[in-house]
Design an enzyme around this catalytic site. Structure first.
Site, PDB file in Angstrom:
ATOM      1  N   ILE A 139       0.844  -1.195   0.000  1.00 45.44           N
ATOM      2  CA  ILE A 139       0.000   0.000   0.000  1.00 45.44           C
ATOM      3  C   ILE A 139       0.885   1.253   0.000  1.00 45.44           C
ATOM      4  CG2 ILE A 139      -1.952   1.168   1.088  1.00 45.44           C
ATOM      5  CD1 ILE A 139      -2.530  -1.781   0.166  1.00 45.44           C
ATOM      6  N   GLU A 144      -1.415  -1.202  -9.873  1.00 47.41           N
ATOM      7  CA  GLU A 144      -2.743  -0.652 -10.212  1.00 47.41           C
ATOM      8  C   GLU A 144      -3.426  -1.424 -11.331  1.00 47.41           C
ATOM      9  OE1 GLU A 144      -3.859   3.502 -10.190  1.00 47.41           O
ATOM     10  OE2 GLU A 144      -2.161   3.887  -8.867  1.00 47.41           O
ATOM     11  N   GLN A 173      19.908   0.019 -23.857  1.00 46.64           N
ATOM     12  CA  GLN A 173      20.678  -0.663 -24.897  1.00 46.64           C
ATOM     13  C   GLN A 173      21.607   0.322 -25.612  1.00 46.64           C
ATOM     14  OE1 GLN A 173      20.427  -3.849 -25.110  1.00 46.64           O
ATOM     15  NE2 GLN A 173      21.631  -4.287 -26.938  1.00 46.64           N
TER      16      GLN A 173
END
Ligand code: COS
Length: 386
Positions: A161, A370, A343
Site C-alpha cells: 500500500i 494498479e 541498450q
C-alpha cells in the site's frame, strides 16, 4: 463536442514549473534516495508547496481545483525525472484523496481533505492483500459490527500500500468484507482508517526493485475499532468505490508511463548525440536513429491516447475503456523506451551513475501495479464485447 488537443498557455506554464522543480530539486537527490531506499519528507512537503497535493480537489476543501489533464501533466513531468516522487503524488491524489472527495460525506471531506491538500499528510488505498491482488474481490480482511460498542471491528491485513507507512501517513481507505450475499460473494465496504488507530500496525516494505524512494506499507488490523461515521459511501458499495477509483488511477499510472518514456528518450537522445563510435555520433548510426525514431513514434501515440482519455473524463464521456488502454499502452511504451535507451547506453546503462538504469527498473512496476497489463486487457476485452 470533438476532441482536439492544444496545450493552453496556462498549462504550458504549469508544466514548466513542475518540470523545473523536478530537474532542480528532485534530480540531484534521486539517485541517493533510490540507493538508500529513503522516502523524503522534505521533498514531499516541497511538492505540497508547489500545489501538487489535492490537485483535483475543489478549493472549498483546500484543494487546487485543477482539471484532470493538468494533474496528469504534473505526474508526467515528475516521472520524466523520478518514478518514486511521481508515485507519491499519483497514489496520494488518485487513490488517497480522490475517494474521500468523490464518495465522502460533507463531514468526512471537511475532516480529512484540508490536511491532504498541503503536502503535510498522505492517505493510502487499502485494497490489495497477500491473496487478493488481481482478484480484488477475494479480500479476507473483515469488518464486523459490534452492537455493544457501536463500532466496526476490523481484522486482517493489506500489502503493497503506497504512502501507508511513513511519518506523513494520516490514514488509509480500507476495503473489508462486511457480509456475504446469498450466492456466497463477499459484500465489500470501505472504511476510513486513521493511521494512529489502536491495533493498526504499519510497516514499511523494504528491498524493492523499483520506486525505492516511495513509501510502500504492509498493514495489520488487530481488532481495530472504527466508528460508523468512518464508513466511506454505503455499506456494500466498497468494491464499486475501489473499481471506480482505479479507473481514475489508471490515468495517472498512464502519466507515469508516458513521463518515464519521455525521460528515457531525452536521456538517450542526448547521449546518442554526444557519444561517438566508429568515427561518428551514435545518433548518426542507423541502428540507433531507428531506435530513437521508434521511441518517439510510440511516445506520440501514447500521449495521444492518454490525453484523449483525460479529455473524455473531463468532459464526462465514459472513459473506463480508454483509461485501461492508456495505462496498458503507456506502461509498455515506458518499458520499451527504458530498455532501448539502456541498450543505446551500452555498458554505461547498467551503471547506477546513469539515470537510465533507474528508469529501467522503475518501468517494471507500471505493467504490474494498479492492475497488471493482463487485467487491463480483461477490462478492455469486456468493454469491446468479448
Ligand atoms: N466501476 C464500477 N463498478 C464496477 C467496475 C468499475 N470499473 N468494475 C466492476 N464493477 C462492479 C460490477 O458492476 C459488479 O457489480 P454487481 O456486483 O453489482 O453486479 C461488481 O463490481 C463485480 O464486478 P465483476 O464481476 O466484473 O468483478 P471481477 O471480480 O470479475 O473483477 C476486475 C473485475 C478483474 C476488473 C477487478 O477485480 C480488478 O480491477 N482487478 C485488479 C485490481 C487492481 O488493479 N489491483 C491493484 C491495486 S494497486 S493500487
Amino acid at each position: 463536442m470533438s476532441y482536439s488537443y492544444q496545450e493552453s498557455d496556462e498549462l504550458k506554464l504549469f508544466r514548466d514549473s513542475v518540470s523545473s522543480f523536478a530537474r532542480n530539486e528532485i534530480a540531484p537527490q534521486a539517485r541517493e534516495l533510490d540507493e538508500k531506499e529513503k522516502f523524503s519528507v522534505e521533498l514531499t512537503k516541497k511538492m505540497g508547496d508547489l500545489g501538487l497535493f489535492g490537485t483535483v480537489v475543489g478549493s472549498k476543501y483546500g484543494g487546487q481545483g485543477m482539471d484532470y489533464l493538468s494533474y496528469i501533466v504534473a505526474v508526467e513531468e515528475l516521472a520524466k525525472i523520478d518514478g518514486s516522487q511521481a508515485a507519491t503524488i499519483a497514489a496520494h491524489n488518485s487513490l488517497g484523496a480522490a475517494p474521500i472527495y468523490y464518495y465522502g460525506n460533507e463531514e468526512q471531506k471537511k475532516k480529512y481533505l484540508p490536511s491532504l491538500c498541503t503536502g503535510s499528510g498522505l492517505w493510502g488505498f487499502g485494497l490489495t492483500e497477500a491473496e487478493a491482488g488481481s482478484d480484488a474481490q477475494a479480500s479476507r480482511t473483515t469488518a464486523t459490527w459490534n452492537d455493544a460498542k457501536k463500532c466496526w471491528v476490523i481484522n486482517g491485513s493489506k500489502i503493497w500500500i503506497t504512502n501507508s507507512a511513513c511519518e506523513l501517513t494520516k490514514g488509509i481507505t480500507v476495503q473489508a468484507v462486511t457480509g456475504r450475499r446469498p450466492d456466497g460473494r463477499a459484500i465489500l465496504s470501505c472504511f476510513l482508517v486513521e493511521a494512529q488507530t489502536a491495533g493498526l500496525t504499519r510497516r514499511p516494505m523494504k528491498d524493492k526493485m523499483m520506486w525505492r524512494a516511495s513509501n510502500t506499507g504492509e498493514l495489520y488490523f488487530d481488532n481495530i475499532e472504527v466508528a460508523q461515521s468512518q464508513v466511506l459511501g454505503e455499506i456494500g458499495q466498497g468494491f464499486k468505490i475501489m473499481m471506480e477509483t482505479l479507473d481514475n488511477g489508471r490515468l495517472s499510472i498512464g502519466a507515469m508511463g508516458l513521463g518515464l518514456a519521455k525521460g528515457a528518450f531525452d536521456l538517450t537522445l542526448k547521449y546518442a548525440k554526444e557519444r561517438k563510435t566508429f568515427g561518428q555520433t551514435l545518433s548518426k548510426h542507423q541502428a540507433v536513429s531507428f531506435k530513437l525514431a521508434e521511441m518517439a513514434t510510440r511516445i506520440e501515440a501514447a500521449e495521444g491516447l492518454l490525453y484523449k482519455a483525460c479529455w473524455q473524463k473531463q468532459n464526462k464521456i465514459p472513459f473506463e475503456k480508454v483509461a485501461a488502454m492508456a495505462k496498458l499502452y503507456c506502461s509498455e511504451v515506458a518499458e520499451y523506451c527504458a530498455r532501448e535507451g539502456q541498450q543505446t547506453f551500452g555498458g554505461y546503462g547498467l551503471m547506477k551513475e546513469y539515470p537510465i538504469e533507474r528508469h529501467y527498473r522503475d518501468a517494471a512496476l507500471l505493467r504490474i501495479g494498479e492492475g497488471t497489463s493482463e487485467i487491463q486487457r480483461i477490462v478492455i476485452g469486456r468493454h469491446i464485447g468479448c
